[in-house]
Design an enzyme around this catalytic site. Structure first.
Site, PDB file in Angstrom:
ATOM      1  N   ASP A   1       0.819  -1.217   0.000  1.00 38.26           N
ATOM      2  CA  ASP A   1       0.000   0.000   0.000  1.00 38.26           C
ATOM      3  C   ASP A   1       0.852   1.267   0.000  1.00 38.26           C
ATOM      4  O   ASP A   1       1.945   1.287   0.574  1.00 38.26           O
ATOM      5  CB  ASP A   1      -0.892  -0.025   1.255  1.00 38.26           C
ATOM      6  CG  ASP A   1      -1.991   1.016   1.182  1.00 38.26           C
ATOM      7  OD1 ASP A   1      -2.301   1.499   0.077  1.00 38.26           O
ATOM      8  OD2 ASP A   1      -2.541   1.353   2.242  1.00 38.26           O
TER       9      ASP A   1
ATOM     10  N   ASN B   1     -10.845  -3.173  -5.937  1.00 33.57           N
ATOM     11  CA  ASN B   1     -10.093  -2.199  -6.735  1.00 33.57           C
ATOM     12  C   ASN B   1     -10.744  -1.904  -8.094  1.00 33.57           C
ATOM     13  O   ASN B   1     -10.380  -0.930  -8.760  1.00 33.57           O
ATOM     14  CB  ASN B   1      -8.641  -2.664  -6.961  1.00 33.57           C
ATOM     15  CG  ASN B   1      -7.762  -2.546  -5.718  1.00 33.57           C
ATOM     16  OD1 ASN B   1      -6.792  -3.285  -5.554  1.00 33.57           O
ATOM     17  ND2 ASN B   1      -8.073  -1.621  -4.830  1.00 33.57           N
TER      18      ASN B   1
HETATM   19  C1  FPP Z   1      -2.370   0.098  -3.223  1.00 36.80           C
HETATM   20  O1  FPP Z   1      -1.804   1.378  -3.205  1.00 36.80           O
HETATM   21  C2  FPP Z   1      -1.696  -0.694  -4.228  1.00 36.80           C
HETATM   22  C3  FPP Z   1      -2.322  -1.322  -5.249  1.00 36.80           C
HETATM   23  C4  FPP Z   1      -3.777  -1.298  -5.460  1.00 36.80           C
HETATM   24  C5  FPP Z   1      -1.543  -2.073  -6.247  1.00 36.80           C
HETATM   25  C6  FPP Z   1      -0.323  -2.737  -5.711  1.00 36.80           C
HETATM   26  C7  FPP Z   1       0.422  -3.431  -6.761  1.00 36.80           C
HETATM   27  C8  FPP Z   1       1.764  -3.409  -6.895  1.00 36.80           C
HETATM   28  C9  FPP Z   1       2.635  -2.682  -5.963  1.00 36.80           C
HETATM   29  C10 FPP Z   1       2.474  -4.135  -7.964  1.00 36.80           C
HETATM   30  C11 FPP Z   1       1.800  -5.423  -8.282  1.00 36.80           C
HETATM   31  C12 FPP Z   1       2.633  -6.280  -9.085  1.00 36.80           C
HETATM   32  C13 FPP Z   1       2.181  -7.424  -9.607  1.00 36.80           C
HETATM   33  C14 FPP Z   1       3.122  -8.303 -10.285  1.00 36.80           C
HETATM   34  C15 FPP Z   1       0.769  -7.794  -9.532  1.00 36.80           C
HETATM   35  P1  FPP Z   1      -2.766   2.621  -3.414  1.00 36.80           P
HETATM   36  O2  FPP Z   1      -2.881   2.894  -4.853  1.00 36.80           O
HETATM   37  O3  FPP Z   1      -4.075   2.382  -2.734  1.00 36.80           O
HETATM   38  O4  FPP Z   1      -1.954   3.738  -2.681  1.00 36.80           O
HETATM   39  P2  FPP Z   1      -2.569   4.966  -1.868  1.00 36.80           P
HETATM   40  O5  FPP Z   1      -3.296   4.382  -0.690  1.00 36.80           O
HETATM   41  O6  FPP Z   1      -1.350   5.731  -1.464  1.00 36.80           O
HETATM   42  O7  FPP Z   1      -3.454   5.728  -2.814  1.00 36.80           O
END
Ligand code: FPP
Length: 261
Positions: free
Chosen positions: A32, A80
């Protein structure tokens, strides 16, 4: 999911000989903070996700040396889909970005890849890519990498309940035969040991529908670093915190022997 409520006898991963005793064998991570990382730099969220892939690469490389044998990461949740279409498209492209650069190395280094979660709703290309990664690494057993993608703990439990109900309706299963073991073996995590440690960076302190059943006796560690900045030092720190915890699994500790109570 295999029962590991007592001290595990699993061997350490090759390369982890110097790892501290009592290190968690199965670590799960909610990756996250990508969006906030990008926002802080005046960048689009997509670049935060791409930097998140780099962090995943670092952690997959570091984990075996720290004694970890199973690593499960949350790549895309069933919730998501509610993000803007452009961001969903970017998130759907991340597995391709990761495997295109890394699958050969994972294959060579003995890593077995498994995707957790619903395949329905994913594009055929993406399903084919996940299946290719699983297929090409199926013979590996040095380290196990689970990517939870289109995964939700509640959805996984509901899917397992439906499958068991279908078995009962077809006369292949007695309702009285359904217990925690049978249920565990019907989840998409079947066959994996339960996570010892679940880490969530970014300062948030919740599970967000990750491994709800499997988390029963996991230790939870929350860290203030954003995922794209996460590195082996952060993982070592989480392991130190884990090792200082007193795990009792609902029992009591008496003369170093666990006694169910
Ligand atoms: C949440 O951060 C993160 C995600 C929804 C995606 C996480 C995925 C990766 C780090 C890479 C995945 C790689 C593979 C191979 C599947 P957020 O966007 O909610 O962050 P925020 O809370 O700061 O907005």
């Amino acid at each position: 999911m295999a029962d590991r409520s007592k001290t595990s006898t699993e061997p350490a991963a090759p390369g982890a000989e110097g790892a501290p005793a009592g290190a968690p064998l199965h670590v799960a991570i909610v990756m996250d903070g990508n969006g906030r990382w990008a926002h802080k730099r005046g960048l689009p969220r997509t670049l935060g996700h791409r930097a998140g892939v780099e962090a995943l690469r670092r952690i997959v490389e570091a984990a075996p040396g720290l004694g970890i044998r199973w690593l499960t990461v949350f790549g895309f949740s069933t919730e998501n889909w509610s993000r803007p279409a452009a961001e969903v498209a970017e998130l759907m492209a991340l597995p391709k970005r990761y495997f295109k650069a890394d699958l050969k190395r994972l294959e060579r280094e003995g890593v077995r890849v498994r995707a957790l979660g619903r395949r329905d709703g994913l594009s055929q290309d993406l399903v084919a890519l996940l299946e290719e990664a699983e297929h090409r690494t199926a013979g590996n057993d040095r380290f196990f990498l689970q990517i939870a993608f289109n995964y939700g703990g509640q959805a996984d439990i509901a899917d397992a309940a439906r499958r068991l109900a279908q078995e009962v309706a077809a006369g292949r299963l007695e309702p009285s035969a359904i217990d925690e073991r049978v249920f565990s073996q019907t989840l998409s995590t079947a066959g994996l040991p339960p996570p010892d440690l679940i880490i969530r960076p970014s300062g948030e302190q919740r599970l967000s529908n990750f491994l709800l059943w499997e988390a029963a006796y996991a230790e939870l560690v929350f860290q203030d670093v954003l995922w794209p900045d996460y590195d082996s030092g952060c993982l070592s720190e989480a392991i130190r915190t884990f090792r200082a915890r007193d795990r009792r699994f609902g029992g009591v500790v008496s003369d170093d022997v666990l006694v169910a109570g």
